[in-house]
Design a protein around this motif. Structure first.
Motif, PDB file in Angstrom:
ATOM      1  N   GLU A  13     -27.553  10.072-129.896  1.00  0.00           N
ATOM      2  CA  GLU A  13     -26.395  10.942-129.616  1.00  0.00           C
ATOM      3  C   GLU A  13     -26.067  10.817-127.763  1.00  0.00           C
ATOM      4  O   GLU A  13     -25.602  10.019-127.059  1.00  0.00           O
ATOM      5  N   ASN A  14     -27.339  11.010-127.226  1.00  0.00           N
ATOM      6  CA  ASN A  14     -26.961  10.629-125.822  1.00  0.00           C
ATOM      7  C   ASN A  14     -26.989   9.578-125.779  1.00  0.00           C
ATOM      8  O   ASN A  14     -27.551   8.826-123.582  1.00  0.00           O
ATOM      9  N   ARG A  15     -27.270   8.556-126.256  1.00  0.00           N
ATOM     10  CA  ARG A  15     -26.902   7.248-125.498  1.00  0.00           C
ATOM     11  C   ARG A  15     -25.176   6.490-126.035  1.00  0.00           C
ATOM     12  O   ARG A  15     -24.866   5.718-125.434  1.00  0.00           O
ATOM     13  N   VAL A  16     -24.319   7.688-127.061  1.00  0.00           N
ATOM     14  CA  VAL A  16     -22.934   7.018-126.910  1.00  0.00           C
ATOM     15  C   VAL A  16     -22.190   7.742-125.867  1.00  0.00           C
ATOM     16  O   VAL A  16     -21.471   8.508-126.369  1.00  0.00           O
ATOM     17  N   THR A  17     -21.852   7.139-124.786  1.00  0.00           N
ATOM     18  CA  THR A  17     -21.066   8.030-123.778  1.00  0.00           C
ATOM     19  C   THR A  17     -20.591   6.523-122.955  1.00  0.00           C
ATOM     20  O   THR A  17     -21.356   5.969-122.732  1.00  0.00           O
ATOM     21  N   TRP A 255     -12.390   4.890-126.932  1.00  0.00           N
ATOM     22  CA  TRP A 255     -13.445   5.209-126.886  1.00  0.00           C
ATOM     23  C   TRP A 255     -13.393   5.894-128.344  1.00  0.00           C
ATOM     24  O   TRP A 255     -14.629   6.283-128.808  1.00  0.00           O
ATOM     25  N   GLU A 256     -11.941   6.731-128.765  1.00  0.00           N
ATOM     26  CA  GLU A 256     -11.728   7.293-129.564  1.00  0.00           C
ATOM     27  C   GLU A 256     -13.216   6.550-131.079  1.00  0.00           C
ATOM     28  O   GLU A 256     -13.658   7.372-132.157  1.00  0.00           O
ATOM     29  N   LYS A 257     -12.035   5.712-130.941  1.00  0.00           N
ATOM     30  CA  LYS A 257     -12.936   4.958-131.907  1.00  0.00           C
ATOM     31  C   LYS A 257     -14.090   4.043-132.042  1.00  0.00           C
ATOM     32  O   LYS A 257     -15.171   4.026-133.296  1.00  0.00           O
ATOM     33  N   LEU A 258     -15.145   4.614-131.199  1.00  0.00           N
ATOM     34  CA  LEU A 258     -16.758   4.171-130.396  1.00  0.00           C
ATOM     35  C   LEU A 258     -16.847   5.543-131.076  1.00  0.00           C
ATOM     36  O   LEU A 258     -18.467   5.248-131.818  1.00  0.00           O
ATOM     37  N   GLN A 259     -16.351   6.799-131.277  1.00  0.00           N
ATOM     38  CA  GLN A 259     -17.356   7.609-130.963  1.00  0.00           C
ATOM     39  C   GLN A 259     -15.862   8.426-131.355  1.00  0.00           C
ATOM     40  O   GLN A 259     -15.767   9.348-129.988  1.00  0.00           O
ATOM     41  N   SER A 260     -15.436   9.248-132.506  1.00  0.00           N
ATOM     42  CA  SER A 260     -15.060  10.052-132.795  1.00  0.00           C
ATOM     43  C   SER A 260     -14.852  11.666-132.101  1.00  0.00           C
ATOM     44  O   SER A 260     -14.252  12.581-131.889  1.00  0.00           O
ATOM     45  N   GLN A 261     -16.016  11.840-132.336  1.00  0.00           N
ATOM     46  CA  GLN A 261     -16.791  13.700-131.740  1.00  0.00           C
ATOM     47  C   GLN A 261     -16.697  13.496-130.271  1.00  0.00           C
ATOM     48  O   GLN A 261     -16.263  14.653-130.206  1.00  0.00           O
ATOM     49  N   GLU A 262     -16.858  12.485-129.636  1.00  0.00           N
ATOM     50  CA  GLU A 262     -16.372  13.138-128.071  1.00  0.00           C
ATOM     51  C   GLU A 262     -15.871  11.985-127.586  1.00  0.00           C
ATOM     52  O   GLU A 262     -15.573  13.447-126.299  1.00  0.00           O
ATOM     53  N   PRO A 274     -16.216  21.897-122.507  1.00  0.00           N
ATOM     54  CA  PRO A 274     -17.601  20.485-122.557  1.00  0.00           C
ATOM     55  C   PRO A 274     -17.364  19.544-123.097  1.00  0.00           C
ATOM     56  O   PRO A 274     -17.705  20.002-124.390  1.00  0.00           O
ATOM     57  N   HIS A 275     -18.261  18.630-122.315  1.00  0.00           N
ATOM     58  CA  HIS A 275     -17.424  17.295-123.811  1.00  0.00           C
ATOM     59  C   HIS A 275     -19.594  17.674-124.185  1.00  0.00           C
ATOM     60  O   HIS A 275     -20.118  18.800-124.370  1.00  0.00           O
ATOM     61  N   PRO A 276     -19.393  17.665-126.208  1.00  0.00           N
ATOM     62  CA  PRO A 276     -20.807  17.217-126.922  1.00  0.00           C
ATOM     63  C   PRO A 276     -22.130  17.152-125.644  1.00  0.00           C
ATOM     64  O   PRO A 276     -22.518  18.035-126.417  1.00  0.00           O
ATOM     65  N   ARG A 277     -22.385  16.788-124.739  1.00  0.00           N
ATOM     66  CA  ARG A 277     -23.493  16.433-124.188  1.00  0.00           C
ATOM     67  C   ARG A 277     -23.481  16.933-122.725  1.00  0.00           C
ATOM     68  O   ARG A 277     -24.845  17.103-122.253  1.00  0.00           O
ATOM     69  N   TRP A 278     -22.803  16.965-121.603  1.00  0.00           N
ATOM     70  CA  TRP A 278     -22.854  18.372-120.570  1.00  0.00           C
ATOM     71  C   TRP A 278     -21.542  18.991-120.119  1.00  0.00           C
ATOM     72  O   TRP A 278     -20.270  19.300-121.300  1.00  0.00           O
ATOM     73  N   SER A 279     -21.978  19.773-119.520  1.00  0.00           N
ATOM     74  CA  SER A 279     -20.095  20.222-118.790  1.00  0.00           C
ATOM     75  C   SER A 279     -19.133  19.852-117.826  1.00  0.00           C
ATOM     76  O   SER A 279     -19.731  18.811-117.772  1.00  0.00           O
ATOM     77  N   GLU A 314      -4.522  21.056-132.603  1.00  0.00           N
ATOM     78  CA  GLU A 314      -5.431  20.160-131.863  1.00  0.00           C
ATOM     79  C   GLU A 314      -6.189  20.570-131.299  1.00  0.00           C
ATOM     80  O   GLU A 314      -6.394  21.065-130.962  1.00  0.00           O
ATOM     81  N   LYS A 315      -7.347  19.320-131.243  1.00  0.00           N
ATOM     82  CA  LYS A 315      -8.342  19.316-130.148  1.00  0.00           C
ATOM     83  C   LYS A 315      -7.923  18.265-129.231  1.00  0.00           C
ATOM     84  O   LYS A 315      -7.896  17.747-128.839  1.00  0.00           O
ATOM     85  N   LEU A 316      -7.283  19.317-128.120  1.00  0.00           N
ATOM     86  CA  LEU A 316      -7.007  19.621-127.440  1.00  0.00           C
ATOM     87  C   LEU A 316      -7.379  18.656-125.894  1.00  0.00           C
ATOM     88  O   LEU A 316      -7.075  18.082-124.832  1.00  0.00           O
ATOM     89  N   TYR A 317      -8.592  19.190-125.610  1.00  0.00           N
ATOM     90  CA  TYR A 317      -9.500  18.975-124.986  1.00  0.00           C
ATOM     91  C   TYR A 317     -10.389  18.221-124.609  1.00  0.00           C
ATOM     92  O   TYR A 317     -11.945  17.465-124.155  1.00  0.00           O
ATOM     93  N   MET A 318     -10.561  17.026-125.725  1.00  0.00           N
ATOM     94  CA  MET A 318     -11.780  16.033-125.879  1.00  0.00           C
ATOM     95  C   MET A 318     -10.729  14.993-125.693  1.00  0.00           C
ATOM     96  O   MET A 318      -9.892  14.114-126.561  1.00  0.00           O
TER      97      MET A 318
END
Ligand code: MTE
Length: 318
Positions: A13-17, A255-262, A274-279, A314-318
């Motif tokens: 996960e920490n490499r996909v941003t 970016w959604e295609k690359l990593q839709s969770q983020e 927060p982003h899944p890995r930072w504030s 909807e997930k409005l903020y990611m």
């Protein structure tokens, strides 16, 4: 290709941003012995001299949406960029001078009365230009305040004449691997694609920029035209647009295609989510050493919050 792409993004996960990708790709570039230094290219001023629309700048300022301060230094905003087609480094501005922005044709298709193509200078001749000073907030937590010149996106939508079935507008960046070297890397879902819901595109805050700091927009910032939706994270603001397609299907962005969770479709700025890995609570303005609080909808809530009152599921903020 699809399998290859998926494999490429099944990463820790920490490499996909954008930032993680930048670091990972930079390592690869180093291993391959390539680097931006190998390209000696003309500077910004020289490249801009050839722009036939130069006489249209500067344009009158529209301060309806405020004039936030302090303005980011022009040099900062034009030498610290995200434009992955040219490289994963922030200093792609020299490489981007290779992009030829004339002739430049924009294709309009999908759910419109009649598909058409229009050259950038024909388009510019039809629309009055204005300047707006907007905040820009990257999902990576850097930010800037810059004066864009251009026109409200709704003026462009009006020219396109979408039919009543259109629910989204999908915008794509030029595809030209001979000039944009990263497009040869099939791990990325090129061309860079982003989209807006029709009511977002029609909101008067939504802007198409053709200029920056009272001049034609530099290539590294998305010449000859880019989206500016200042209440959203910067990755929504697709650069160097060559097509607008009106659709009844929600597009999946780069970016959604690359990593839709983020990275999602709506991507509205919210310091409390927060982003899944930072504030996302604070941001660092370009050129400043201090962090400042991030604002809901990047400070534009009064103009855009109403777009989302019926979209609470909807997930409005990611
Ligand atoms: N558009 C394209 N085609 N390619 C990109 O890599 N990066 C996005 C957006 N538009 C990007 C793009 C991101 S992540 C940001 S933050 C902004 O452009 C940066 O815009 P700027 O370089 O003008 O500051």
């Amino acid at each position: 290709m699809l399998i290859k792409r998926r494999r490429g993004w099944e990463l820790p996960e920490n490499r996909v941003t954008p930032e993680g990708i930048y670091l990972q790709r930079r390592d690869l570039v180093r291993v391959m012995g390539l680097g931006a230094a190998s390209l000696a290219l003309p500077g910004i001023a020289l490249a801009q001299g050839a722009d036939p629309s130069a006489a249209r700048y500067p344009a009158p300022r529209n301060d309806r949406y405020g004039v936030p301060t302090p303005m980011t230094a022009e040099k900062q905003a034009t030498t610290y960029n995200n434009f992955y087609e040219f490289g994963t480094d922030k200093s792609i501005w020299r490489d981007a001078q290779k992009l030829e922005v004339r002739p430049w044709t924009i294709k309009v298709s999908g759910l419109v009365e009649k598909p058409f193509e229009i050259g950038i200078d024909d388009l510019l001749a039809r629309l009055p230009l204005e300047e707006r000073v907007y905040r820009h907030r990257c999902v990576e937590t850097w930010s800037m305040i810059v004066p864009w010149t251009g026109f409200p996106m709704r003026s462009l939508v009006a020219l396109c004449k979408p039919t009543s079935g259109a629910q989204y507008v999908v915008m794509k960046t030029l595809s030209k691997p001979s000039v944009m070297p990263e497009q040869r890397d099939l791990l990325y879902p090129w061309p860079y694609t982003e989209g807006l819901a029709m009511d977002e595109a029609m909101n008067d805050l939504t802007f198409i920029a053709t200029g920056l700091y009272g001049k034609p927009i530099p290539k590294q910032n998305g010449a000859p035209l880019r989206l500016v939706a200042p209440w959203k994270y910067g990755f929504k603001n697709v650069k160097s647009i060559v097509s607008l397609e009106f659709s009844d299907k929600r597009p999946v962005g780069f970016w959604e295609k690359l990593q839709s969770q983020e990275y999602g479709f709506w991507a509205n700025v919210n310091p409390k989510v927060p982003h899944p890995r930072w504030s996302q609570a604070t941001e660092k303005p370009l050129g400043s050493s201090e962090r400042i609080p991030t604002l809901l909808y990047n400070g534009y809530a009064e103009f855009v919050a109403g777009l989302y009152t019926n979209r609470t599921a909807e997930k409005l903020y990611m």
